[in-house]
Design an enzyme around this catalytic site. Structure first.
Site, PDB file in Angstrom:
ATOM      1  N   ARG A 142       0.816  -1.217   0.000  1.00 25.01           N
ATOM      2  CA  ARG A 142       0.000   0.000   0.000  1.00 25.01           C
ATOM      3  C   ARG A 142       0.850   1.267   0.000  1.00 25.01           C
ATOM      4  O   ARG A 142       0.495   2.258   0.643  1.00 25.01           O
ATOM      5  CB  ARG A 142      -0.959   0.007   1.205  1.00 25.01           C
ATOM      6  CG  ARG A 142      -1.873  -1.191   1.294  1.00 25.01           C
ATOM      7  CD  ARG A 142      -2.761  -1.360   0.078  1.00 25.01           C
ATOM      8  NE  ARG A 142      -3.467  -2.623   0.141  1.00 25.01           N
ATOM      9  CZ  ARG A 142      -3.077  -3.763  -0.420  1.00 25.01           C
ATOM     10  NH1 ARG A 142      -1.961  -3.786  -1.141  1.00 25.01           N
ATOM     11  NH2 ARG A 142      -3.769  -4.857  -0.311  1.00 25.01           N
ATOM     12  N   SER A 184      -9.962   0.917   4.177  1.00 28.01           N
ATOM     13  CA  SER A 184      -9.130   0.717   5.363  1.00 28.01           C
ATOM     14  C   SER A 184      -8.506   2.036   5.799  1.00 28.01           C
ATOM     15  O   SER A 184      -7.893   2.734   5.000  1.00 28.01           O
ATOM     16  CB  SER A 184      -8.030  -0.301   5.075  1.00 28.01           C
ATOM     17  OG  SER A 184      -8.582  -1.561   4.761  1.00 28.01           O
ATOM     18  N   GLU A 254      -3.510   4.435   6.038  1.00 32.09           N
ATOM     19  CA  GLU A 254      -3.619   4.068   4.627  1.00 32.09           C
ATOM     20  C   GLU A 254      -4.360   5.180   3.876  1.00 32.09           C
ATOM     21  O   GLU A 254      -4.065   5.461   2.728  1.00 32.09           O
ATOM     22  CB  GLU A 254      -4.367   2.732   4.467  1.00 32.09           C
ATOM     23  CG  GLU A 254      -4.422   2.253   3.031  1.00 32.09           C
ATOM     24  CD  GLU A 254      -4.817   0.797   2.907  1.00 32.09           C
ATOM     25  OE1 GLU A 254      -5.586   0.473   1.985  1.00 32.09           O
ATOM     26  OE2 GLU A 254      -4.381  -0.028   3.728  1.00 32.09           O
TER      27      GLU A 254
END
Length: 259
Positions: A142, A184, A254
């Site tokens: 990510r 998320s 994130e």
């Protein structure tokens, strides 16, 4: 360069923000390192005073078969990409059927679901008019290590769309909340899960004013109705503090916060 006004309380997936001026970029020479590209604002928390916001225009919304690879413009959305790969029996991006976003953002954050991610299929990307190979982009979980705007990217042509991967990704989505959210909130720490840590400090279903962490999954920050930027930011900081105090782990967002 064109400009438009976007109301982020309507535009972003979490429905938090204010009306702000956004530049619409249609040509390579309009791109600047200072631009904060918003894409579809699916993983963004945008401050009311955010500056230098920009959006790639229609000239960057395309998919082209180059023979040995597929070239995709930075403004093409995940649904368009997914449908193209499925229609042409191409594998590697099946997870985009369950993951929103534009190509530029998907590359920038190495988007994915579990072991399925962009870096597995990406050959190269054009960043601020310079083509970089996938290794030079520094794609990791990510995240990426390059600076600049992804104008287009090229992907491997692997024949064989995998319906079983799409089915697995659909199953993962069943635990996601229906309230406005940005996916998320935190990255999973090494060998652990952010959701487990947040639940361990009592934040699953927790509410702070008009935001909270979802009952369905503790790592989803949700807008309970009319939430504002500072409320979301306060909840993010509260979560990081609690997890650090309890487990000694620094959670990393994130979600991207634009100011």
């Amino acid at each position: 360069m064109l400009e438009t006004i976007i109301d982020f309380s309507r535009y972003s997936s979490v429905k938090i923000g204010a009306p702000l001026k956004v530049s619409v970029l249609e040509n390579d020479n309009e791109i600047s390192q200072e631009h904060q590209i918003i894409g579809l604002a699916n993983n963004l928390l945008v401050a009311p005073g955010a500056k230098n916001l920009a959006l790639l225009g229609k000239n960057y919304d395309y998919i082209c078969d180059k023979g040995e690879c597929i070239e995709i413009g930075g403004a093409a959305n995940s649904s368009k990409i997914f449908n193209y790969f499925r229609a042409n029996d191409l594998g590697g991006l099946e997870f985009l059927g369950q993951l929103p976003g534009t190509l530029g953002a998907l590359v920038k954050m190495n988007a994915g679901m579990k072991e399925f991610e962009i870096k597995n299929v990406l050959e190269s990307a054009c960043v601020n008019n310079q083509w970089l190979g996938s290794e030079a982009l520094g794609l990791d979980y990510r995240s990426s290590k390059f600076n600049g705007v992804v104008l287009k990217a090229r992907f491997k042509k692997t024949h064989g769309f995998r319906e079983e991967v799409l089915k697995a990704c659909k199953s993962m989505r069943k635990s996601h909340p229906k309230l406005p959210n940005f996916g998320s909130c935190f990255k999973n720490p090494p060998n652990d899960h952010a959701g487990r840590l947040l639940e361990g400090v009592g934040l699953r279903g927790y509410r702070l004013k008009r935001v909270g962490f979802a009952k369905e999954h503790a790592n989803f920050l949700v807008n309970l109705g009319g939430a504002e930027f500072k409320e979301a930011l306060d909840l993010i900081e509260l979560a990081k503090t609690r997890v650090l105090q309890e487990y000694g782990i620094h959670l990393e967002e994130e979600v991207k916060i634009l100011r």
